[in-house]
Design a protein around this motif. Structure first.
Motif, PDB file in Angstrom:
ATOM      1  N   TRP B  59       0.842  -1.207   0.000  1.00 12.73           N
ATOM      2  CA  TRP B  59       0.000   0.000   0.000  1.00 12.73           C
ATOM      3  C   TRP B  59       0.874   1.253   0.000  1.00 12.73           C
ATOM      4  O   TRP B  59       0.591   2.232  -0.694  1.00 12.73           O
ATOM      5  N   LEU B  60       1.986   1.184   0.764  1.00 19.90           N
ATOM      6  CA  LEU B  60       2.879   2.341   0.847  1.00 19.90           C
ATOM      7  C   LEU B  60       3.631   2.564  -0.459  1.00 19.90           C
ATOM      8  O   LEU B  60       3.768   3.696  -0.927  1.00 19.90           O
ATOM      9  N   ASN B  61       4.141   1.450  -1.009  1.00 21.39           N
ATOM     10  CA  ASN B  61       4.931   1.585  -2.227  1.00 21.39           C
ATOM     11  C   ASN B  61       5.000   0.239  -2.955  1.00 21.39           C
ATOM     12  O   ASN B  61       5.635  -0.693  -2.462  1.00 21.39           O
ATOM     13  N   PRO B  62       4.387   0.143  -4.111  1.00 16.21           N
ATOM     14  CA  PRO B  62       4.396  -1.139  -4.849  1.00 16.21           C
ATOM     15  C   PRO B  62       5.807  -1.627  -5.174  1.00 16.21           C
ATOM     16  O   PRO B  62       6.003  -2.808  -5.416  1.00 16.21           O
ATOM     17  N   LEU B  63       6.785  -0.701  -5.147  1.00 13.76           N
ATOM     18  CA  LEU B  63       8.154  -1.135  -5.410  1.00 13.76           C
ATOM     19  C   LEU B  63       8.696  -2.027  -4.291  1.00 13.76           C
ATOM     20  O   LEU B  63       9.731  -2.694  -4.449  1.00 13.76           O
ATOM     21  N   ALA B  64       7.998  -2.034  -3.181  1.00 16.15           N
ATOM     22  CA  ALA B  64       8.431  -2.882  -2.056  1.00 16.15           C
ATOM     23  C   ALA B  64       7.956  -4.331  -2.227  1.00 16.15           C
ATOM     24  O   ALA B  64       7.999  -5.120  -1.284  1.00 16.15           O
ATOM     25  N   LEU B  65       7.532  -4.689  -3.434  1.00 10.58           N
ATOM     26  CA  LEU B  65       7.012  -6.036  -3.698  1.00 10.58           C
ATOM     27  C   LEU B  65       7.956  -7.154  -3.233  1.00 10.58           C
ATOM     28  O   LEU B  65       7.499  -8.099  -2.582  1.00 10.58           O
ATOM     29  N   PRO B  66       9.264  -7.081  -3.506  1.00 12.57           N
ATOM     30  CA  PRO B  66      10.134  -8.189  -3.063  1.00 12.57           C
ATOM     31  C   PRO B  66      10.096  -8.380  -1.549  1.00 12.57           C
ATOM     32  O   PRO B  66      10.064  -9.510  -1.060  1.00 12.57           O
ATOM     33  N   VAL B  67      10.093  -7.261  -0.816  1.00 10.40           N
ATOM     34  CA  VAL B  67      10.054  -7.367   0.650  1.00 10.40           C
ATOM     35  C   VAL B  67       8.692  -7.927   1.089  1.00 10.40           C
ATOM     36  O   VAL B  67       8.606  -8.754   2.004  1.00 10.40           O
ATOM     37  N   ALA B  68       7.644  -7.466   0.420  1.00 10.05           N
ATOM     38  CA  ALA B  68       6.298  -7.961   0.745  1.00 10.05           C
ATOM     39  C   ALA B  68       6.224  -9.465   0.490  1.00 10.05           C
ATOM     40  O   ALA B  68       5.637 -10.210   1.291  1.00 10.05           O
ATOM     41  N   LEU B  69       6.817  -9.912  -0.601  1.00 11.15           N
ATOM     42  CA  LEU B  69       6.817 -11.352  -0.904  1.00 11.15           C
ATOM     43  C   LEU B  69       7.589 -12.130   0.160  1.00 11.15           C
ATOM     44  O   LEU B  69       7.210 -13.243   0.532  1.00 11.15           O
ATOM     45  N   ALA B  70       8.684 -11.521   0.627  1.00 13.39           N
ATOM     46  CA  ALA B  70       9.463 -12.177   1.700  1.00 13.39           C
ATOM     47  C   ALA B  70       8.608 -12.321   2.964  1.00 13.39           C
ATOM     48  O   ALA B  70       8.672 -13.343   3.660  1.00 13.39           O
ATOM     49  N   CYS B  71       7.802 -11.309   3.240  1.00 12.58           N
ATOM     50  CA  CYS B  71       6.906 -11.378   4.401  1.00 12.58           C
ATOM     51  C   CYS B  71       5.882 -12.498   4.235  1.00 12.58           C
ATOM     52  O   CYS B  71       5.614 -13.258   5.173  1.00 12.58           O
ATOM     53  N   VAL B  72       5.321 -12.601   3.027  1.00 10.84           N
ATOM     54  CA  VAL B  72       4.335 -13.660   2.759  1.00 10.84           C
ATOM     55  C   VAL B  72       5.004 -15.038   2.918  1.00 10.84           C
ATOM     56  O   VAL B  72       4.422 -15.972   3.484  1.00 10.84           O
ATOM     57  N   ALA B  73       6.250 -15.122   2.430  1.00  8.15           N
ATOM     58  CA  ALA B  73       6.976 -16.398   2.552  1.00  8.15           C
ATOM     59  C   ALA B  73       7.164 -16.770   4.020  1.00  8.15           C
ATOM     60  O   ALA B  73       6.989 -17.930   4.406  1.00  8.15           O
TER      61      ALA B  73
END
Lengths: 74, 232
Positions: B59-73
């Motif tokens: 929500w803050l920044n779509p560029l943070a996708l890799p970090v978000a994916l790491a969180c989901v993992a």
């Protein structure tokens, strides 16, 4: 013929066999039973499907008495 | 082999091994329900923050996708690691020689019925119906399935006391027979002595146990299914 067996590294060992009307065999079985209890074994008899009972005296009328070691959380 | 209990002297009693864990409350239905709820709560507490963080980052920044994916993992992996810990309690151990293993299996076979013998031959686990649920007993642990269709599994780490020198040399069949006899003598005491390694969904555990053991979980669940439909 009743049997006293101990679960051990051989699979199991038969320690005594007796019939209630043979006092010599009974005495030998009782001695063997007490010796194993002193070594820390626990004696169990099957009391029907899914049930077992721990015994502290040799049940002379039980066909099979099994000696097991204590269990503990791993 | 069956003997009338009343002719054997003392009546049913508490497993003597419970004295070594005297501080633990005795396990019963209510305690198992509480423990199950606690495990669910713990899982949620692990998963939700990671998923929340992933959503917030996106929500803050779509560029943070890799970090978000790491969180989901992380949210996925942590419950899987717990389930793996549960599956490990029934992992097969080192075998003794052929002769001792055969003798031990003979004795174990005398203790269980035909269906349980067949299931053990196929999966290495012995199915035992108890009052708390349906158990699958292995060499160094036991699984307890409860609830409708055995949805929830409890994984207990329990073995022949390793402080006794003779314990290390026991064939696998004897190790199972030790646990089975203790379980049959005092089911609640058995669950009290054992260490709970995991409680959670059966499907989660099923994926983590070795493939040959999975039919045992299915059979145990089917047993509970038949029980609940028999009640209704």
């Amino acid at each position: 013929m009743s049997k006293l067996i101990r679960m051990d590294h051989t699979g199991h060992s038969t320690l005594a066999e007796w019939t209630p009307d043979d006092p010599v065999a009974v005495e030998a079985a009782v001695q063997a039973f007490r010796a194993e209890l002193d070594r820390g074994y626990l004696a169990m008899v099957s009391t029907g499907p899914g049930h077992a009972l721990q015994v502290r005296e040799l049940p002379l009328n039980a066909p099979l008495v099994i000696l097991r070691l204590p269990i503990a959380g791993g | 082999m069956a003997v009338e209990p009343q002719i054997l002297g003392p009546g049913p009693e508490v497993l003597p091994e419970t004295a070594a864990v005297h501080w633990r409350p005795r396990v019963d239905d209510a305690r198992l329900r509480r423990l199950g709820a606690l495990w669910t709560l713990t899982t949620v507490a692990h998963v939700v923050p990671f998923l929340g963080a992933a959503a917030l980052l996106m929500w803050l920044n779509p560029l943070a996708l890799p970090v978000a994916l790491a969180c989901v993992a992380h949210a996925w992996v942590i419950p899987e690691l717990y389930a793996q810990r549960g599956a490990n309690v029934v992992r097969p151990h080192r075998r003794a020689g052929d002769g001792p293993e055969r003798r031990a299996l003979g004795l174990l076979g005398d203790l269980v019925d035909h269906d349980a013998r067949e299931l053990h031959a196929a999966t290495g686990l012995v199915l035992e119906r108890g009052r708390l649920g349906t158990w699958l007993v292995g060499e160094a642990g036991a699984l307890l399935l409860r609830g409708a269709r055995g949805r929830r599994a409890y994984c207990y780490c329990v073995r022949v006391d390793g402080r006794v020198a003779a314990a290390a040399e026991l064939p696998s069949g004897d190790r199972i027979a030790h646990l089975l006899l203790a379980l049959r003598a005092d089911e609640q005491g058995f669950a009290t002595v054992a260490n709970l390694g995991f409680s959670g969904a059966r499907w989660r555990l099923r994926r983590r146990v070795k493939a040959p053991m999975r039919p045992a979980l299915d059979t145990a669940a089917a047993t509970l299914d038949r029980r609940s439909s028999g009640r209704s």
